[in-house]
Motif scaffolding. Structure first.
Motif, short mmCIF file in Angstrom:
data_model
loop_
_atom_site.label_atom_id
_atom_site.label_comp_id
_atom_site.label_asym_id
_atom_site.label_seq_id
_atom_site.Cartn_x
_atom_site.Cartn_y
_atom_site.Cartn_z
N ILE A 258 0.81 -1.00 0.12
CA ILE A 258 0.18 0.08 0.04
C ILE A 258 0.87 1.22 0.11
N PRO A 259 0.64 2.28 -0.86
CA PRO A 259 1.74 3.30 -1.01
C PRO A 259 1.36 4.17 0.16
N ALA A 260 2.59 5.03 0.37
CA ALA A 260 2.76 5.87 1.36
C ALA A 260 3.44 7.18 1.09
N MET A 261 3.13 8.32 1.63
CA MET A 261 4.05 9.50 1.18
C MET A 261 5.23 9.60 2.16
N ARG A 262 6.38 9.91 1.45
CA ARG A 262 7.45 10.00 2.38
C ARG A 262 8.41 11.22 1.37
N ASP A 263 8.59 12.21 2.31
CA ASP A 263 9.55 13.43 1.62
C ASP A 263 8.76 13.62 0.28
N GLY A 264 7.45 13.92 0.17
CA GLY A 264 6.79 14.28 -0.97
C GLY A 264 6.71 13.38 -2.14
N GLN A 265 7.27 11.98 -1.73
CA GLN A 265 7.23 11.05 -2.87
C GLN A 265 6.35 9.88 -2.39
N ILE A 266 5.78 9.38 -3.36
CA ILE A 266 4.79 8.07 -3.18
C ILE A 266 5.81 6.86 -3.33
N ILE A 267 5.67 6.13 -2.08
CA ILE A 267 6.79 4.88 -1.68
C ILE A 267 5.88 4.02 -1.44
N TYR A 268 6.09 2.85 -2.36
CA TYR A 268 5.58 1.31 -2.15
C TYR A 268 6.56 0.45 -1.48
N PRO A 269 6.24 0.11 -0.13
CA PRO A 269 7.19 -0.62 0.75
C PRO A 269 7.58 -1.95 0.49
#
Length: 310
Positions: A258-269
Motif C-alpha cells: 500500500i503506497p505511502a507519502m515520504r518526503d513528498g514522494q509516493i513510496i511502495y514498501p
C-alpha cells in the motif's frame, strides 16, 4: 490442443494465432510471468503528475519501448501495453478524444516491437471512469462502443490478448469483456480490484471475489483474477478464494504494498525480495499468470522469475 477449456469455452477458429499460442501455454500447465507497473515506470521516466500516459505512445515512443524491453529482459512472458486509460471517455479529459485509435494501436506496436519469440503482448484496458445508467449518464451501447474502439486498435497493433483490469463494477466489466469477445480474435481476461473491509474483500461497488469469478466467466472471459489495490499478502488470500470457486485460468497482478507519502514522494514498501516468496505461493495455489501492479518494476519481475525457477 483441446477445443474447450474448463470454465470458459473457446474454439481455435475464433482466435488468432497469438491467442491460440497463449491459451496453449496455459492449458499445458505453464506458469506465465507477467510484467510490472506501467504508470510507475513512466513516472520515473518523465511523465509529469496529471499527464496523459497514453500520449507518451506518440511523443515518447522510446520510453514506452524501453519499458517493455526491460520487462521482457527481466523474465516476463507477456507485457501489457501503455493503454490503461485509452478509452474515449478518459482521453476526452486530456483533450485527445480524437486520437484513441492511434494511441492504442501505437501502444500495442511498441510492446510488440520488443517481444521476443514466444512472448506475448496484452492490451491493457482500464475502467472508463463512468457509471452506466441508471447510476450514471452513460448508456450500455456508448460504453460498449468505447471498449470496442479500444480493443480493435490494440488488436490492429499486434496484441495477442487484452485484460480488462482494475474493474470495480460487474456491469462495466461484463460490457468490456463482451466488446472484446465480439470485436476481436484475442484472448480476453478480466480482473477486479478488491479492498479489505470489516466483512472481508469487496470492490468499491460491493462485488466479492467469489461473485467476480462467476460473473466475469459468465460474461465470456477466458481468464479472470484480481489486480491492484492490495499488497501481495492480501492477494494471496484473494487468490485462494478465487481458486476455490473455479478450476479455470487465474491471473494475479499485485501491488508492491500500500503506497505511502515520504518526503513528498509516493513510496511502495514491498521489496522484490519480500514479494518473491509470495509470488511462489501464488504459483503453488494454482494461479496461472502472476505479475506486478503499482509500485513494481523490472527488479520485482526478475525476483519473481527466480522464485519460480526461471
Amino acid at each position: 490442443m483441446r477445443g474447450t477449456m474448463t470454465g470458459s469455452k473457446w474454439q481455435s477458429g475464433n482466435l488468432n494465432s497469438g491467442a491460440i499460442a497463449f491459451l496453449q501455454r496455459l492449458e499445458r500447465g505453464d506458469l506465465l510471468i507477467s510484467d510490472g507497473a506501467t504508470g510507475t515506470f513512466l513516472q520515473q521516466h518523465g511523465l509529469e503528475p496529471g499527464g496523459c500516459p497514453e500520449e507518451f505512445n506518440a511523443s515518447r515512443p522510446e520510453v514506452v519501448r524501453e519499458m517493455s524491453r526491460r520487462y521482457f529482459d527481466a523474465g516476463s512472458d507477456m507485457a501489457l501495453t501503455n493503454s490503461f486509460g485509452g478509452s474515449v471517455f478518459m482521453q476526452k479529459k486530456y483533450g485527445y478524444g480524437d486520437r484513441v485509435a492511434e494511441f492504442n494501436r501505437l501502444a500495442a506496436e511498441h510492446a510488440r516491437s520488443q517481444a521476443p519469440d514466444g512472448c506475448f503482448v496484452v492490451g491493457s484496458v482500464g475502467p472508463t471512469g463512468e457509471f452506466l445508467e441508471p447510476l450514471g449518464p452513460v448508456t450500455e451501447i456508448e460504453m460498449y462502443d468505447a471498449f470496442a474502439e479500444q480493443v480493435k486498435a490494440l488488436e490492429e497493433g499486434g496484441a495477442d490478448a487484452v485484460v480488462m483490469e482494475t474493474m470495480t463494477a460487474i456491469e462495466e466489466a461484463a460490457v468490456a469483456v463482451r466488446a472484446a469477445r465480439e470485436n476481436t480474435s484475442l484472448v480476453v481476461m478480466a480482473t477486479m480490484v478488491f479492498d479489505r473491509g470489516p466483512r472481508g474483500f469487496f470492490t468499491m461497488m460491493g462485488v466479492t471475489p467469489e461473485r467476480a469469478v462467476h460473473a466475469m466467466t459468465d460474461a465470456g472471459a477466458h481468464v479472470v483474477g484480481s489486480n491492484c489495490g492490495n499488497g501481495i499478502d492480501n492477494m494471496v488470500e484473494i487468490a485462494r478464494r478465487m481458486r476455490a470457486e473455479t478450476d479455470g485460468f487465474l491471473l494475479i497482478h499485485s501491488n508492491a504494498g500500500i503506497p505511502a507519502m515520504r518526503d513528498g514522494q509516493i513510496i511502495y514498501p514491498e521489496s522484490p525480495e519480500y514479494m518473491a516468496e509470495r509470488f511462489r505461493e501464488l504459483a503453488d495455489i494454482g494461479v496461472n499468470i502472476v505479475g506486478g501492479c503499482c509500485g513494481t518494476g523490472p527488479d520485482h519481475i526478475r525476483a519473481l522469475a527466480a522464485a519460480v525457477g526461471r
